[in-house]
Design an enzyme around this catalytic site. Structure first.
Site, PDB file in Angstrom:
ATOM      1  N   LYS A  15       0.841  -1.211   0.000  1.00  0.00           N
ATOM      2  CA  LYS A  15       0.000   0.000   0.000  1.00  0.00           C
ATOM      3  C   LYS A  15       0.870   1.252   0.000  1.00  0.00           C
ATOM      4  CE  LYS A  15      -1.983  -0.986   3.984  1.00  0.00           C
ATOM      5  NZ  LYS A  15      -1.288  -2.256   4.296  1.00  0.00           N
ATOM      6  N   ARG A  90      -9.764   1.610   8.516  1.00  0.00           N
ATOM      7  CA  ARG A  90      -9.337   0.250   8.799  1.00  0.00           C
ATOM      8  C   ARG A  90     -10.370  -0.520   9.606  1.00  0.00           C
ATOM      9  NH1 ARG A  90      -3.428   0.618   8.523  1.00  0.00           N
ATOM     10  NH2 ARG A  90      -2.482  -1.217   9.386  1.00  0.00           N
ATOM     11  N   ARG A 159      11.226  -1.172  11.042  1.00  0.00           N
ATOM     12  CA  ARG A 159      10.097  -0.833  11.912  1.00  0.00           C
ATOM     13  C   ARG A 159      10.024  -1.772  13.110  1.00  0.00           C
ATOM     14  NH1 ARG A 159       4.889   0.086   8.144  1.00  0.00           N
ATOM     15  NH2 ARG A 159       3.943  -1.102   9.816  1.00  0.00           N
ATOM     16  N   ARG A 170      -0.696  -8.555  13.512  1.00  0.00           N
ATOM     17  CA  ARG A 170      -1.219  -7.537  12.582  1.00  0.00           C
ATOM     18  C   ARG A 170      -2.121  -8.181  11.526  1.00  0.00           C
ATOM     19  NH1 ARG A 170       4.333  -5.038  10.914  1.00  0.00           N
ATOM     20  NH2 ARG A 170       3.160  -4.153   9.175  1.00  0.00           N
TER      21      ARG A 170
HETATM   22  P1  AP5 Z   1       4.868  -1.604   1.907  1.00  0.00           P
HETATM   23  O1  AP5 Z   1       4.541  -0.781   0.709  1.00  0.00           O
HETATM   24  O2  AP5 Z   1       5.614  -0.958   3.005  1.00  0.00           O
HETATM   25  O3  AP5 Z   1       3.540  -2.349   2.434  1.00  0.00           O
HETATM   26  P2  AP5 Z   1       2.253  -1.802   3.193  1.00  0.00           P
HETATM   27  O4  AP5 Z   1       1.060  -2.413   2.551  1.00  0.00           O
HETATM   28  O5  AP5 Z   1       2.295  -0.313   3.291  1.00  0.00           O
HETATM   29  O6  AP5 Z   1       2.447  -2.518   4.570  1.00  0.00           O
HETATM   30  P3  AP5 Z   1       2.464  -1.968   6.062  1.00  0.00           P
HETATM   31  O7  AP5 Z   1       3.238  -2.959   6.866  1.00  0.00           O
HETATM   32  O8  AP5 Z   1       2.885  -0.536   6.111  1.00  0.00           O
HETATM   33  O9  AP5 Z   1       0.959  -2.076   6.410  1.00  0.00           O
HETATM   34  P4  AP5 Z   1       0.327  -2.020   7.764  1.00  0.00           P
HETATM   35  O10 AP5 Z   1      -1.066  -1.835   7.337  1.00  0.00           O
HETATM   36  O11 AP5 Z   1       0.576  -3.161   8.663  1.00  0.00           O
HETATM   37  O12 AP5 Z   1       1.095  -0.818   8.505  1.00  0.00           O
HETATM   38  P5  AP5 Z   1       0.690   0.673   8.858  1.00  0.00           P
HETATM   39  O13 AP5 Z   1       1.909   1.480   8.898  1.00  0.00           O
HETATM   40  O14 AP5 Z   1      -0.428   1.118   8.001  1.00  0.00           O
HETATM   41  O15 AP5 Z   1       5.674  -2.891   1.385  1.00  0.00           O
HETATM   42  C1  AP5 Z   1       6.144  -3.880   2.294  1.00  0.00           C
HETATM   43  C2  AP5 Z   1       7.530  -4.370   1.850  1.00  0.00           C
HETATM   44  O16 AP5 Z   1       7.395  -5.043   0.583  1.00  0.00           O
HETATM   45  C3  AP5 Z   1       8.563  -3.255   1.615  1.00  0.00           C
HETATM   46  O17 AP5 Z   1       9.826  -3.717   1.997  1.00  0.00           O
HETATM   47  C4  AP5 Z   1       8.522  -3.014   0.098  1.00  0.00           C
HETATM   48  O18 AP5 Z   1       9.762  -2.550  -0.415  1.00  0.00           O
HETATM   49  C5  AP5 Z   1       8.193  -4.416  -0.417  1.00  0.00           C
HETATM   50  N1  AP5 Z   1       7.376  -4.398  -1.645  1.00  0.00           N
HETATM   51  C6  AP5 Z   1       6.321  -3.574  -1.915  1.00  0.00           C
HETATM   52  N2  AP5 Z   1       5.801  -3.870  -3.133  1.00  0.00           N
HETATM   53  C7  AP5 Z   1       6.531  -4.908  -3.621  1.00  0.00           C
HETATM   54  C8  AP5 Z   1       6.478  -5.668  -4.840  1.00  0.00           C
HETATM   55  N3  AP5 Z   1       5.569  -5.423  -5.800  1.00  0.00           N
HETATM   56  N4  AP5 Z   1       7.383  -6.653  -4.992  1.00  0.00           N
HETATM   57  C9  AP5 Z   1       8.318  -6.902  -4.044  1.00  0.00           C
HETATM   58  N5  AP5 Z   1       8.419  -6.219  -2.885  1.00  0.00           N
HETATM   59  C10 AP5 Z   1       7.529  -5.234  -2.664  1.00  0.00           C
HETATM   60  O19 AP5 Z   1       0.121   0.493  10.331  1.00  0.00           O
HETATM   61  C11 AP5 Z   1       0.976   0.139  11.393  1.00  0.00           C
HETATM   62  C12 AP5 Z   1       0.197   0.128  12.699  1.00  0.00           C
HETATM   63  O20 AP5 Z   1      -0.324   1.446  12.977  1.00  0.00           O
HETATM   64  C13 AP5 Z   1      -1.044  -0.773  12.740  1.00  0.00           C
HETATM   65  O21 AP5 Z   1      -0.693  -2.096  13.089  1.00  0.00           O
HETATM   66  C14 AP5 Z   1      -1.891  -0.079  13.804  1.00  0.00           C
HETATM   67  O22 AP5 Z   1      -1.442  -0.382  15.093  1.00  0.00           O
HETATM   68  C15 AP5 Z   1      -1.618   1.394  13.545  1.00  0.00           C
HETATM   69  N6  AP5 Z   1      -2.582   1.997  12.598  1.00  0.00           N
HETATM   70  C16 AP5 Z   1      -2.287   2.534  11.370  1.00  0.00           C
HETATM   71  N7  AP5 Z   1      -3.399   2.991  10.766  1.00  0.00           N
HETATM   72  C17 AP5 Z   1      -4.422   2.715  11.629  1.00  0.00           C
HETATM   73  C18 AP5 Z   1      -5.828   2.929  11.569  1.00  0.00           C
HETATM   74  N8  AP5 Z   1      -6.420   3.500  10.495  1.00  0.00           N
HETATM   75  N9  AP5 Z   1      -6.574   2.522  12.621  1.00  0.00           N
HETATM   76  C19 AP5 Z   1      -6.023   1.966  13.715  1.00  0.00           C
HETATM   77  N10 AP5 Z   1      -4.684   1.729  13.828  1.00  0.00           N
HETATM   78  C20 AP5 Z   1      -3.897   2.114  12.805  1.00  0.00           C
HETATM   79 MG    MG Z   2       2.537   1.041   4.878  1.00  0.00          MG
END
Ligand code: AP5
Ligand code: MG
Length: 216
Positions: A15, A90, A159, A170
């Site tokens: 994402k 979410r 992270r 998660r």
């Molecule tokens: P990346 O693009 O970083 O993936 P992502 O989908 O953004 O994954 P996240 O881990 O950030 O999602 P998340 O939803 O758990 O975390 P968030 O920060 O939102 O890609 C991942 C890896 O793959 C990278 O190394 C990248 O280089 C690689 N990659 C990407 N595309 C690729 C491809 N095509 N091929 C190969 N490799 C690839 O949330 C974190 C925490 O915050 C949550 O757990 C929660 O506690 C809190 N939080 C955040 N938002 C909310 C909300 N709305 N409500 C409540 N709590 C929240």
């Molecule tokens: Mg992310």
């Protein structure tokens, strides 16, 4: 071109990677609740400290906290021509709060990736300590090892919630609380599924094709 966008998908689906590219391409801001909460933690604010407790367990931060942050961010001028919500809403409560605030979406992009690959992606992630550009040790490394492509910095961060144990939690939060949003947005005709397997540029091309065609 559709420009009021939301990125939906499990942890590690790509994402953030896709939202960052789209933001550069379309000139509209990426609004990542995860990034905003991590920035609050790094700044040592009360909100950041509280959020970090939930994040370190792989639990979602309470809805009212996240909804407040996003509403404030969407009120800024740079969202006038569009925005990319990354990781929000979410939960159904968050989605309904967005609708109640009269924020309408043009498309919800659901990035689909099998679970085994999600874990590989997350456990190899790193980001530039300075500009926050996201990389993967194997799948998406910097062009010159140890040097950020974007800003030339040489330190990288991993992270705190990217351990295997927290990733499992998660994924559980995603399945229980976020996955129902697929049906919620499909019922509104907004859901656009994108195959998230393949090179980053291939996935980006699929996303852009969907947005320019405006079809689901
Ligand atoms: P990346 O693009 O970083 O993936 P992502 O989908 O953004 O994954 P996240 O881990 O950030 O999602 P998340 O939803 O758990 O975390 P968030 O920060 O939102 O890609 C991942 C890896 O793959 C990278 O190394 C990248 O280089 C690689 N990659 C990407 N595309 C690729 C491809 N095509 N091929 C190969 N490799 C690839 O949330 C974190 C925490 O915050 C949550 O757990 C929660 O506690 C809190 N939080 C955040 N938002 C909310 C909300 N709305 N409500 C409540 N709590 C929240
Ligand atoms: Mg992310």
């Amino acid at each position: 071109m559709l420009t009021r966008l939301m990125m939906l998908g499990p942890p590690g689906a790509g994402k953030g990677t896709q939202a960052q590219l789209l933001s550069n391409k379309l000139g509209i801001p990426q609004i990542s609740t995860g990034d905003m909460l991590r920035a609050a933690k790094a700044a040592g604010t009360e909100l950041g400290k509280k959020a970090a407790e939930y994040m370190s367990r792989g639990d979602l931060v309470p809805d009212e906290v996240v909804v407040g942050i996003v509403k404030d961010r969407l009120a800024e001028d740079d969202t006038a021509d569009g925005f990319i919500l990354d990781g929000f809403p979410r939960t159904l409560v968050q989605a309904e709060a967005l609708a109640d605030a009269q924020v309408s979406l043009d498309a919800v992009i659901d990035v689909v990736v099998p679970e085994e690959l999600l874990i590989e992606r997350i456990t190899g992630r790193m980001s530039c300590a300075s500009c926050k550009q996201v990389y993967h040790k194997t799948f998406n490394p910097p062009e010159t090892e140890g040097v950020c492509d974007k800003c030339g910095h040489t330190e990288f961060n991993v992270r705190a919630d990217d351990t295997r144990e927290v990733v499992v939690s998660r994924l559980g939060s995603y399945r229980a609380k976020t996955e129902p949003l697929r049906t919620y947005y499909a019922d509104q005709g907004l859901l656009k599924e994108v195959d998230g397997v393949g090179e980053v540029d291939e996935v980006q091309a699929r996303v852009l094709a969907l947005l320019s065609e405006g079809k689901g």
